[in-house]
Structures are given as C-alpha cells and as structure tokens.
Enzyme design. Structure first.
Site, PDB file in Angstrom:
ATOM      1  N   SER A 239       0.857  -1.181   0.000  1.00 59.96           N
ATOM      2  CA  SER A 239       0.000   0.000   0.000  1.00 59.96           C
ATOM      3  C   SER A 239       0.898   1.238   0.000  1.00 59.96           C
ATOM      4  O   SER A 239       2.099   1.144   0.246  1.00 59.96           O
ATOM      5  CB  SER A 239      -0.902  -0.013   1.244  1.00 59.96           C
ATOM      6  N   CYS A 240       0.298   2.391  -0.275  1.00 56.25           N
ATOM      7  CA  CYS A 240       1.060   3.653  -0.262  1.00 56.25           C
ATOM      8  C   CYS A 240       0.060   4.789  -0.168  1.00 56.25           C
ATOM      9  O   CYS A 240      -0.974   4.658   0.469  1.00 56.25           O
ATOM     10  CB  CYS A 240       1.944   3.763  -1.499  1.00 56.25           C
ATOM     11  N   GLY A 241       0.348   5.912  -0.812  1.00 60.54           N
ATOM     12  CA  GLY A 241      -0.581   7.033  -0.777  1.00 60.54           C
ATOM     13  C   GLY A 241      -1.740   6.882  -1.738  1.00 60.54           C
ATOM     14  O   GLY A 241      -2.889   7.129  -1.388  1.00 60.54           O
ATOM     15  N   TRP A 268      -3.870   4.743   0.681  1.00 62.77           N
ATOM     16  CA  TRP A 268      -4.266   5.683   1.733  1.00 62.77           C
ATOM     17  C   TRP A 268      -5.266   6.730   1.239  1.00 62.77           C
ATOM     18  O   TRP A 268      -6.039   7.283   2.022  1.00 62.77           O
ATOM     19  CB  TRP A 268      -3.044   6.374   2.335  1.00 62.77           C
TER      20      TRP A 268
END
Length: 289
Positions: A239-241, A268
């Site tokens: 996952s990330c932004g 996110w």
C-alpha cells in the site's frame, strides 16, 4: 545482468542496444507529486528516449470512481494500450524521470493485465540524460494492435478485502509512504486525509529501494524488507498514498521470488479519506527478534 540484480530491471546500455527492434515498446510513465515541482508531459515533449510512448497513469484509469489513477477494467486498458500499438506479447520497458518512482506501477499494471515481458529501466530518464544518451522530441506512432488481456484479480485488493485483511491480520501489510506520514508526524499531501497507518502495517518507505534512481541489489532488497519486519515466507499486501509507489515494494518482492503478494489499489487515498476505517498513529511496533 548480475545475478544480484532484479531480473525485471534493465540497464540503459541494454535498452540503447535494443532501441528500434520491432517487438520493443518503451513507455514514459513519469508521474510527479505537486511537491516535486516537475511536469511529466512537458519533460516528455522536451526530450524522451527514442521511440518512447507517453503513458499517462491518470488518463488510462477508471474515472468512474473519485480516487486517483484507479486500475482500469481489463477491457478499457486493452483498448487504450492497443491504440498505442502495444500488444501483450511485446517486450515492454517502462521508465520514469526519477528512476524508481512511478515506473514500477506501470510494470505491475501490465503484468496484472497479462503481459509477461515487462521491465523497468534502471536510473530512469534522469540517469539516461546524465550519461548523454540519445533523446528525441518527435512523438512516435505505432500501428494500433489488439492487446489480449488476461486479468489477474488475485493481485488487486479492494476496500472490502482490505478491511478483512486488517481485521484478521491474515496478511502482512507493507506501507510505502514516508516514515513521517506513516507515524502521523507529517500531514498527508492530499486534502481531507487522516494521518497514520492501518493497524499492523509495517513501514517500507519507497525511497529505500533505490539510490540515484537505481534499484538496489537483491541482498540489499532482502535486508531492507526483513529489517522492516516483513517475513518473506508469508503473504504481503502493499500500500502507499495512492497505489503508485506500493508497486516499488511489489517489484522488490517479485525480484526476490516472492509471488504471494497483492497491491491495495485505493491505498491511503481511500483508507485515510474515510471515517469508518481504523487508523493508528506513531511508529510501527518493534520488530521481534
């Protein structure tokens, strides 16, 4: 390539020698955050690798949802890349300006859609330019073709699936955002986002996998991932932004032979933009010895 380098990453020397081959498609997948103060389209127009096609991750996306660059349907993806003259059997080399920032996402996207001969350029366009390699400003045109997708839904995590993963702890979560954003010490770059991370997540900032845009060696990648508390013998969701840099972790995992991984596409932007998802703050729990 050295045995210690990723089999999915190609050198500038290799790519320059292959330019012009009929089965090669080079994609400029540059993408920047506002803070980086760079314009991907303008840089492409000013000079790109000869034969490179501009691949805009915000345009070839699912626009029916409010999230940025959401993975498109296989049908939409196939139609758009077919117009660009890209087939699923082509050798596809993806690059971005920085080197290991946005290109792994497009590498991942093509693989999820069924292409197998997909690679990332080490060093990116910045590295290419620094070595005085050839550039062109003309926009290449390739004959439209048919891209036959074979979509692997098992590699993509939805919000509902992510809720289950967080609640059950069934998969390890590797978050590619910066340590400050992960710990809620820095604000999110997108308005309306809560700060923090998903319960149980481990922090693997995307920048730790490369130096000057060049992917680290396999032993270095392994050490980096294990030091963050990720067990390479168990499944991982990245996952990330907004689903872009999570693919850098995915690239590192796949390079090490770890194939039991998925990417949370909403990342996110989706999780932190809601009020009904659990969020914790502070650094991750210490790694158990």
């Amino acid at each position: 390539m050295s045995e210690e380098k990723s089999r999915f990453v190609v050198s500038a020397d290799w790519l320059q020698a292959e330019l012009g081959k009929s089965d090669l498609r080079v994609l400029d997948a540059s993408f920047y955050l506002p803070a980086q103060k760079r314009d991907a389209d303008a840089e492409y127009a000013a000079g790109h690798i000869p034969g490179a096609i501009r691949f805009d991750q915000d345009k070839i996306a699912d626009h029916s949802v409010p999230l940025p660059h959401t993975i498109p349907s296989p049908e939409l993806f196939a139609a758009e890349v077919g117009k660009l003259g890209i087939g699923e059997t082509d050798r596809i080399v993806v690059y971005d300006g920085i080197g290991m920032f946005a290109s792994p996402r497009v590498w991942w996207l093509f693989r999820v859609m069924g292409a197998r001969n997909v690679y990332v350029l080490d060093g990116g366009l910045d590295g290419w330019k620094s070595e005085g390699r050839p550039l062109e400003t003309t926009v290449p045109r390739y004959e439209p073709t048919v891209f036959k997708p074979t979509y692997d839904a098992s590699k993509v995590v939805t919000l509902d699936a992510m809720r289950d993963i967080v609640a059950s702890g069934a998969l390890q979560i590797a978050d590619a955002r910066s340590a400050g954003r992960f710990a809620a010490l820095e604000p999110e770059p997108r308005a309306g986002m809560r700060s923090g991370h998903m319960p149980g997540a481990r922090n693997l900032p995307s920048g730790v996998f490369a130096a000057q845009g060049r992917f680290k060696s396999l032993p270095e990648l392994k050490q980096t991932i294990e030091d963050a508390g990720i067990d390479l013998s168990k499944p991982v969701v990245t996952s990330c932004g907004s689903g872009i840099t999570a693919a850098i972790i995915t690239l590192a995992l796949e390079s090490l032979g770890h194939t039991d991984n998925k990417l949370y596409d909403g990342s996110w932007s989706e999780w932190g933009g809601r009020e009904d998802t659990p969020v914790v703050t502070g650094p991750p729990e210490p790694v158990k010895a």
